[in-house]
Design an enzyme around this catalytic site. Structure first.
Site, PDB file in Angstrom:
ATOM      1  N   GLY A  24     -35.609 -19.532 -26.065  1.00 56.65           N
ATOM      2  CA  GLY A  24     -34.957 -18.571 -25.198  1.00 56.65           C
ATOM      3  C   GLY A  24     -33.531 -18.306 -25.634  1.00 56.65           C
ATOM      4  N   GLU A  48     -24.490 -13.509 -16.545  1.00 56.68           N
ATOM      5  CA  GLU A  48     -25.108 -14.722 -16.007  1.00 56.68           C
ATOM      6  C   GLU A  48     -26.557 -14.464 -15.609  1.00 56.68           C
ATOM      7  OE1 GLU A  48     -24.457 -18.840 -15.059  1.00 56.68           O
ATOM      8  OE2 GLU A  48     -23.123 -17.367 -15.961  1.00 56.68           O
ATOM      9  N   ASP A  49     -27.422 -15.392 -15.980  1.00 61.45           N
ATOM     10  CA  ASP A  49     -28.805 -15.425 -15.491  1.00 61.45           C
ATOM     11  C   ASP A  49     -29.538 -14.100 -15.718  1.00 61.45           C
ATOM     12  OD1 ASP A  49     -28.294 -17.987 -14.775  1.00 61.45           O
ATOM     13  OD2 ASP A  49     -28.153 -17.636 -12.632  1.00 61.45           O
ATOM     14  N   ASN A  88     -33.703 -28.526 -17.081  1.00 60.87           N
ATOM     15  CA  ASN A  88     -33.245 -28.899 -15.740  1.00 60.87           C
ATOM     16  C   ASN A  88     -34.243 -28.408 -14.693  1.00 60.87           C
ATOM     17  OD1 ASN A  88     -30.936 -30.457 -15.218  1.00 60.87           O
ATOM     18  ND2 ASN A  88     -29.585 -28.854 -16.023  1.00 60.87           N
ATOM     19  N   ASP A  92     -25.082 -18.368 -20.363  1.00 63.91           N
ATOM     20  CA  ASP A  92     -26.346 -19.089 -20.549  1.00 63.91           C
ATOM     21  C   ASP A  92     -26.648 -19.286 -22.031  1.00 63.91           C
ATOM     22  OD1 ASP A  92     -27.175 -19.102 -17.689  1.00 63.91           O
ATOM     23  OD2 ASP A  92     -27.107 -16.944 -17.996  1.00 63.91           O
ATOM     24  N   TYR A 108       0.857  -1.187   0.000  1.00 66.79           N
ATOM     25  CA  TYR A 108       0.000   0.000   0.000  1.00 66.79           C
ATOM     26  C   TYR A 108       0.896   1.241   0.000  1.00 66.79           C
ATOM     27  CZ  TYR A 108      -4.372   2.496   0.663  1.00 66.79           C
ATOM     28  OH  TYR A 108      -5.457   3.314   0.478  1.00 66.79           O
ATOM     29  N   ASN A 132     -22.074 -26.848 -18.863  1.00 65.60           N
ATOM     30  CA  ASN A 132     -21.323 -25.664 -19.283  1.00 65.60           C
ATOM     31  C   ASN A 132     -19.925 -25.592 -18.687  1.00 65.60           C
ATOM     32  OD1 ASN A 132     -23.718 -25.064 -20.513  1.00 65.60           O
ATOM     33  ND2 ASN A 132     -23.828 -22.959 -19.787  1.00 65.60           N
ATOM     34  N   LYS A 168     -20.560 -19.876  -9.424  1.00 66.10           N
ATOM     35  CA  LYS A 168     -19.893 -19.750 -10.718  1.00 66.10           C
ATOM     36  C   LYS A 168     -18.432 -19.345 -10.511  1.00 66.10           C
ATOM     37  CE  LYS A 168     -20.506 -19.979 -15.215  1.00 66.10           C
ATOM     38  NZ  LYS A 168     -21.517 -19.273 -15.995  1.00 66.10           N
TER      39      LYS A 168
END
Length: 769
Positions: A196, A136-137, A287, A162, A39, A319, A94
């Protein structure tokens, strides 16, 4: 499928430190100087360098290995729009996968914003922190706009997993399933149930691989997506069919070659599967409940090629086979994007890997012996350790060839080794052992040819080019086992030591052993009987020069093996004892530990021999020993029992080897913490040195220590390594894995090479004399 209860899941996430990931320092921080460098004021220097040249952020910060997993929680797994904060456990999960599979660090970012434009601005504002962004999602159709804008406006890789993760893995599966079925992608009729983000991306990638739009029928919740419909968004319009004869899934699937389901459970019936063409390909990926169960699909017709998203059935489309390695390759080339070329490279690398022989670690993980390319294995398993090299390297090459790489990789072998080391699959020491052994492959006898692990190890060692294996055992039993394990025995010699055709050799060995031990009560009849035992016979092969090294131990007690080794091979001149060493390859460094196997309660003379042998062994591995002889006391603080023996051994070593870095007796904490040791005991020979060799006061402490470390950490353990016998005779543990045995084989080969060189030098010396 493993049943997970609500209670178990909540306990997993809450026990100990809540959550699944943490930040760990990568630089020293123990001293005031360390903190001043980390630092203020030291941190100012890299800041100024980055200000002058922003690209140096990759050199001075963690940016180049840091990915953001970003979500707004609008399409979380099968839970739907549960909100940003509620999706945080998924994003942490993830991050865990990125780390364990590809060594990539992750910050999970949950953005409480559903407006696509505002979400995009938030991501852009934090993007300088990261080397890549994993979206994601995020629900469709917003996810398409978000990804497209971010890809256009940022100069780092952005991927909505996805969409593209499933597309890449299923495309690899489709390529291979079509090969198994004997079909071409440009000819097959494909039905996609679901419209989708994932379904759209999968189908687009199929088209990139050669599928024809006119052969594709896509369905959403309202039925077949046709050009007659007026309620289609841009993504759906791309796949709208001209056909007017099909409206439902039942109608569309008749005569189809491929079914891709990314919709909901139990919508595909057995009759629908029966209406498909020969060798139909069914990817039921909903799923947790697929469009049709694996059991129902297989019962409907035996020729179906089936994939699901579940781990308890063959050909799981997961995935995790893709995204860690795609980002790994992108980060390592400092790519500005993940483009189509990189995705296609990943597809081909994953597809190609499934056709290669499966490593033993994968077979063991799934409790099978012979996974081979075919109907039940056309997608690699997530635990396959080769994914990190095969996919990452393919993606990195594609990034360079397509012009999005800012960093060029020129030494691909070095990069491959780096990836292996990154994941702990291999280290420099192991690689050096294999490379050295390959230069002059030796004839190695494997005692237990009918043991599955030893048979696999012999075949692998042959394939690695490190030795020419000789298997002891019944050739029919070995051949049967090899067939069961799908192992190729070409080029491997089998010696059935108990067969009548080996009678002359048994008698010859018996006479040699009898003459050698004539003054120790040996007689020919007894010696001849011993030659029916694998350890006697195998060691005599080495003793007579008919083989170069011997590996044993999976079926035999150590006490018996030790007795035979002393009787047949003998201990090296200048020593009265022999021992064994284990090598521990840890994140902190490489450590050599002795004696881990042979001497239960060593006296002073035995400890001296172990120390001397350890010096030779460490130097054998091209390292200079810095040795601590351990005890529970420090430098004479206890004058009785084992500390006294160690103390006496140290006095001898100090007197006889004044230049050797060795000291003791000392506790482990002083051996491994040189700052603490130097402060409290500044008189030691080890001052300022990092200890790499530990000699324990007895067998129990040494053996327990290496096993404790092996089972409580990710440390790789190599051993036991024999020290002190006249010939290259090496032992394995009863529970040794295939890799353990191959590692010992490499050491045995090098031992044999060194032994031959020593004999050659002695012969030349005698001739000159």
């Amino acid at each position: 499928m493993v049943k997970i209860t609500k209670e178990a899941a909540l306990l997993y996430h809450s026990q100990g430190k809540p959550g699944k990931i943490e930040v760990v320092p990568t630089k020293p921080y123990q001293t005031q100087r360390d903190l001043s460098l980390a630092y203020s004021p030291g941190v100012a220097e890299p800041c100024l360098e980055i200000q002058k040249s922003p690209e140096t952020a990759y050199d001075y910060t963690a940016k180049g290995n840091l990915v953001a997993v970003i979500s707004n929680g609008t399409a979380v797994l099968g839970l739907g729009d549960i909100g940003a904060m509620s999706g945080k456990p998924v994003m942490e999960g993830k991050g865990l996968l990125f780390k364990i599979y590809a060594g990539i660090d992750v910050f999970d970012i949950e953005v409480n914003e559903k407006d696509p434009d505002k979400f995009i601005e938030a991501v852009k504002a934090i993007a300088p922190t990261f080397g890549g962004i994993n979206l994601e999602d995020i629900k469709a159709p917003e996810c398409f706009k978000i990804e497209q804008r971010l890809k256009e406006e940022l100069d780092i890789p952005v991927m909505h997993d996805d969409q593209h993760g499933t597309a890449i893995i299923s495309s690899a599966g489709l390529i291979n399933a079509l090969e198994v079925a004997g079909k071409k992608i440009e000819d097959v009729k494909i039905v996609v149930n679901g419209a989708g983000a994932s379904a759209v991306s999968c189908t687009k990638l199929y088209v990139s691989l050669g599928a024809r739009l006119e052969n594709i029928v896509m369905l959403d919740s309202k039925g077949v997506i046709s050009k007659q419909r007026t309620d289609l968004n841009e993504q759906k319009k791309y796949f709208a069919t001209d056909r007017t004869d099909v409206h439902t899934l039942e109608e569309a699937i008749k005569g189809a070659d491929v079914f891709l389901g990314l919709s909901k459970g139990n919508v595909l019936t057995q009759d629908m599967v029966r209406s498909m063409t020969d060798h139909p390909i069914v990817f039921a990926l909903a799923n947790p409940t697929p469009e049709i169960s694996y059991e129902d699909a297989m019962a409907s017709r035996p020729d179906v090629l089936m994939s699901t998203g579940r781990s308890d059935y063959p050909n799981q489309i997961n995935n995790v086979i893709g995204f860690p390695y795609i980002f790994r390759g992108a980060l390592d080339t400092r790519a500005t994007a993940i483009n189509e070329e990189m995705k296609l490279a990943a597809v081909r690398a994953i597809a190609g890997l499934a056709k290669k022989p499966v490593p033993d670690v994968v077979n063991e993980a799934y409790h099978v012996n012979n996974l081979t390319f075919g109907p039940e294995y056309f997608i690699p398993k997530p635990v396959d350790p080769r994914l990190i090299t095969e996919v990452s390297m393919a993606v990195a090459k594609a990034a360079m060839e397509s012009g999005v790489a800012r960093k060029q990789i020129t030494d691909w072998e070095a990069y491959k080794n780096h990836l292996r080391e990154l994941m702990g699959q291999e280290n420099k020491l192991t690689r050096q052992l294999y490379e050295t052994a390959r230069r002059c492959p030796q004839r190695v006898v494997f005692a237990e040819g009918t043991h599955p692990n030893m048979l696999k190890a012999a075949v692998e060692a042959k394939a690695e080019g490190i030795c020419n294996p000789i298997l002891l055992g019944n050739e029919e039993r070995i051949a049967k086992l090899a067939k069961e394990l799908d192992l190729n025995l070409d080029g491997i010699e089998i010696v059935n030591l108990r067969h009548d055709r080996e009678a002359e050799r048994r008698e010859r060995y018996a006479r040699i052993l009898c003459e050698k031990r004539a003054r120790e009560g040996a007689n020919f009849a007894e010696a001849n009987d011993k030659m029916f035992e694998r350890n006697y016979f195998g060691m005599m092969m080495v003793e007579t020069g008919e083989a170069d090294a011997f590996v044993t131990g999976l079926y035999t007690k150590y006490s018996n093996t030790i007795k035979v080794a002393k009787e047949v091979i003998g201990i090296q001149p200048g020593y009265n004892h022999f021992g064994t060493m284990h090598i521990l390859n840890s994140k902190k460094g490489t450590y050599f530990i002795a004696d881990t196997l042979i001497n239960r309660h060593p006296d002073t003379d035995t400890l001296i021999d172990i120390a001397k042998l350890s010096v030779k062994a460490v130097r054998f591995f091209n390292q200079e020993p810095v040795m601590a002889m351990l005890s529970y006391s420090n430098f004479g603080s206890d004058t009785e029992g084992s500390p006294a023996k160690v103390h006496e051994a140290i006095n001898y070593m100090h007197n006889e080897y004044p230049e050797l870095a060795i000291d003791g007796e000392m506790q482990v904490k002083f051996a491994l913490n040189n700052a603490l040791r130097d402060e409290k005991y500044p008189f030691t020979r080890l001052k300022g040195k990092e200890v790499n060799t530990l000699v324990f006061p007895n067998l129990s402490s040494a053996n327990a220590t290496y096993q404790l470390i092996q089972n409580m950490s990710e440390t790789e353990v190599i051993g036991p390594i024999q020290m002190g016998l006249n010939k290259p005779i090496h032992f394995t543990d009863i529970e040794s894995s295939v890799r353990d045995i191959v590692n010992i084989t490499a050491i045995a080969c090098i031992d044999a090479i060194v032994d031959k060189k020593k004999k050659h030098c002695k012969t030349l010396y005698k001739r000159k004399s």
